[in-house]
Scaffold this motif. Sequence first.
Motif, PDB file in Angstrom:
ATOM      1  N   SER A 188       0.886  -1.173   0.000  1.00 49.26           N
ATOM      2  CA  SER A 188       0.000   0.000   0.000  1.00 49.26           C
ATOM      3  C   SER A 188       0.916   1.213   0.000  1.00 49.26           C
ATOM      4  N   CYS A 189       0.376   2.394   0.269  1.00 52.04           N
ATOM      5  CA  CYS A 189       1.226   3.592   0.243  1.00 52.04           C
ATOM      6  C   CYS A 189       2.431   3.377   1.138  1.00 52.04           C
ATOM      7  N   GLN A 190       3.612   3.678   0.648  1.00 55.56           N
ATOM      8  CA  GLN A 190       4.845   3.446   1.392  1.00 55.56           C
ATOM      9  C   GLN A 190       5.183   4.613   2.318  1.00 55.56           C
ATOM     10  N   MET A 191       4.309   5.598   2.351  1.00 51.95           N
ATOM     11  CA  MET A 191       4.482   6.758   3.236  1.00 51.95           C
ATOM     12  C   MET A 191       5.909   7.316   3.152  1.00 51.95           C
ATOM     13  N   CYS A 192       6.293   7.658   1.925  1.00 51.77           N
ATOM     14  CA  CYS A 192       7.650   8.116   1.662  1.00 51.77           C
ATOM     15  C   CYS A 192       7.992   9.370   2.473  1.00 51.77           C
ATOM     16  N   ASP A 193       9.236   9.393   2.961  1.00 52.70           N
ATOM     17  CA  ASP A 193       9.730  10.620   3.590  1.00 52.70           C
ATOM     18  C   ASP A 193      10.093  11.647   2.520  1.00 52.70           C
ATOM     19  N   ALA A 241       7.295  11.802  -3.846  1.00 52.63           N
ATOM     20  CA  ALA A 241       7.182  12.439  -5.159  1.00 52.63           C
ATOM     21  C   ALA A 241       5.767  12.981  -5.353  1.00 52.63           C
ATOM     22  N   CYS A 242       4.776  12.233  -4.878  1.00 49.59           N
ATOM     23  CA  CYS A 242       3.381  12.625  -5.059  1.00 49.59           C
ATOM     24  C   CYS A 242       3.110  14.000  -4.464  1.00 49.59           C
ATOM     25  N   GLN A 243       3.708  14.236  -3.290  1.00 43.19           N
ATOM     26  CA  GLN A 243       3.478  15.516  -2.632  1.00 43.19           C
ATOM     27  C   GLN A 243       4.209  16.639  -3.355  1.00 43.19           C
ATOM     28  N   ALA A 252       3.607  10.173 -10.735  1.00 42.20           N
ATOM     29  CA  ALA A 252       4.842  10.345  -9.973  1.00 42.20           C
ATOM     30  C   ALA A 252       5.114   9.204  -9.013  1.00 42.20           C
ATOM     31  N   CYS A 253       4.079   8.611  -8.436  1.00 43.18           N
ATOM     32  CA  CYS A 253       4.270   7.579  -7.414  1.00 43.18           C
ATOM     33  C   CYS A 253       4.843   6.314  -8.046  1.00 43.18           C
ATOM     34  N   PRO A 254       5.972   5.825  -7.521  1.00 45.29           N
ATOM     35  CA  PRO A 254       6.575   4.634  -8.116  1.00 45.29           C
ATOM     36  C   PRO A 254       5.908   3.326  -7.687  1.00 45.29           C
TER      37      PRO A 254
HETATM   38  S1  SF4 Z   1       4.922   8.439  -3.633  1.00 38.07           S
HETATM   39 FE1  SF4 Z   1       3.271   9.127  -2.291  1.00 38.07          FE
HETATM   40  S2  SF4 Z   1       1.536   7.776  -2.730  1.00 38.07           S
HETATM   41 FE2  SF4 Z   1       3.358   6.790  -3.555  1.00 38.07          FE
HETATM   42  S3  SF4 Z   1       4.055   5.444  -1.924  1.00 38.07           S
HETATM   43 FE3  SF4 Z   1       5.187   7.367  -1.668  1.00 38.07          FE
HETATM   44  S4  SF4 Z   1       3.940   8.576  -0.225  1.00 38.07           S
HETATM   45 FE4  SF4 Z   1       2.643   6.889  -0.980  1.00 38.07          FE
END
Ligand code: SF4
Lengths: 228, 417
Positions: free
Chosen positions: A63-68, A71-73, A105-107
């Motif tokens: 599921s969403c990897q909650m990136c630090d 890219a999405c943001q 953008a989200c990988p």
């Molecule tokens: S890029 Fe955004 S939507 Fe995609 S996994 Fe990372 S935080 Fe979640």
Amino acid sequence: MRLGMVIDLDRCIGCRSCAVACKSHNAQPPGTWWNRVFTPGASFHQAAVGKDGDLQMEYLPVSCQMCDNPACQKVCPSGATYTDERGVVLIDYERCIGCRYCIAACPYGVRQYNWEDSKKAKERAGYEKGYEYGYPADCRDKDGRLVYTPNRPVGVVEKCTFCAQYTSSGEQPACVKGCPGKVRIFGDLDDPSSEVSKLVRKRQTVRLKEELGTSPKVFYLAATKPIR
Amino acid sequence: MKKSNILLGLAGSLILISLVAWGYQIYNGLIVTNMRNSFSWGLYIATFAFFVGVAAGGLIVSSTVYLFNIEKLKPFTRIASLSAFASILGAGAMILPDMGRVDRIWNIFVYPNFRSPLVWDVIVISAYLLITFLSVYVQLLPDRKKEGSRFLNGWTKAHSQEEVEAFSKKWSKRIALVGLPVAILIHTVTALIFATQASRGWWNTAVLPPDFVSVAVASGTALVLVIALLAVGKEQFDQHKGAFQIMALIVAGSLVVHFFFVSVDLIIHGWWGSTEAKEILSLIFGHYRYLYATELLFPAFTMVLFFTEKGKRSYRVLMIGSVLLFIGVFAHRLMLMFPAFNAIPLSLSIPGAGIESWAYPVALGQLQEGMPVFVSSWAYTPTLVEYGVTLLPFGLVLFVVTAALKMYNFLPQKRSM
Ligand code: SF4
Ligand code: SF4
């Protein structure tokens, strides 16, 4: 506070309970899945892969990897996607303009778009009229941004929120509670005594597509199955 | 001018059809397109990028006049500016139907996120729209004063015709020079929307912005060329042969640069031989080979045609070459989407099973009988509604250009210079 999750692949039995719990608790319309579980390498789930009779079958929940470094943001032109003070990447359903840049953008392919009105989608899929599922009330963050609502507006993007409607009041996300194998551990990565921090420190962890530099806050404990 | 009335009618109906289609899409949601979660941008964004591309020509042609003092091109600066203004207007209009919530578009202006290349693009495209409008306006000033037209022209009343003409000359030059970097920027920034995304290997290359610029110079100049050819007609072709030859040379020259970038890009994608890169190459040379061939061969043909002495001198060849180029460039824009979205970013290797790249399936966002919900590729082809909506920029460009040509003197031979 930096909320994160550890997923112990050694314990995952690929039952998809987390995906179902996620789907129903978060009122996802038909065709939309915030959380997926597949058998890497196989063309369908729960099929073994391998060669010369040496077969293996592992599962990988995503599921969403909650990136630090999300890219999405960064691409979101209107600031609809943001990271809250707990380190959770969220979408303001009242601000999203539906440009879908974040999906490109989200990988990890976790972002889902409301291609049509969710009520219409449910009707079209043959759900009983008036049948509603999922957490019934809206959830707003401390600034009043709408981060959960049972029927998302048409034309906005949605994804895993670490169950904002539950975790904002200290409860666990639906997938963590729904997993029969206790595969998922949720907690504060900034707190050194939390279970997630300890696991990340002591065990060998893997993050998906680490080479892209997204710095996910979802860590996987590899399926070890020691053979020597 | 019967012909222009027909064209205006045609433009009007294109716009009308597109608005109806757009209305239908707003009512039902983007489900009426064939885009889905795994293939989230399609014909709309490709068309947008196409029109941004052709918008370059205007300021490039007029700036060349001033920068390199190419007098032969001077009669066409007005047409050039007009084509630029019309195209960028079309590009801006095309972006709107792609927004799922166009009713909230103001959020970009109220809460802009300055890290987003999309916001940069909004800024440079607005700037370009303004600059090209001013460029057309300033160049038309003297004529409109003569005619006594007062709309947006009131302030010239207190000045003599000579003063207005001097003003027009001075400011046309200034605007062209300020506009040139902005013209370069709209391509650079539009390319950066794609090139910044490390999630998509097909886009994520530093060669994309300069390549966008080279394609834009070629296709933008070709648009000016076509409008100019149509405006002067076959009869006066010989009179302006010099100008057309220069434009053809600009087109062919920038195509050389474009093909240079394309080859470098292909080598860099291919040489290292990573599984991701191999997947992209197998898409462009496999499943999408016809489209990719169109992207490469049509402009290559044009390039050769425009370099030959005979080609440069023939009305027909210039016309056909430009049209082929437009088709090629449109294919180029479509090819931005197909390989990028059909190579799923989350691909994994499973060494134990001898699998190098396995695409983690993506949920489509739609549940339909007989169709899987999770896919690792999506055979995107635009729906009828999408084609309908896409007529919008074509209608707008046709309308603006025809209306302007009808109302004012853009034609070189009638000008008092
Ligand atoms: S890029 Fe955004 S939507 Fe995609 S996994 Fe990372 S935080 Fe979640
Ligand atoms: S679709 Fe919504 S959340 Fe995604 S980038 Fe656009 S405005 Fe932001």
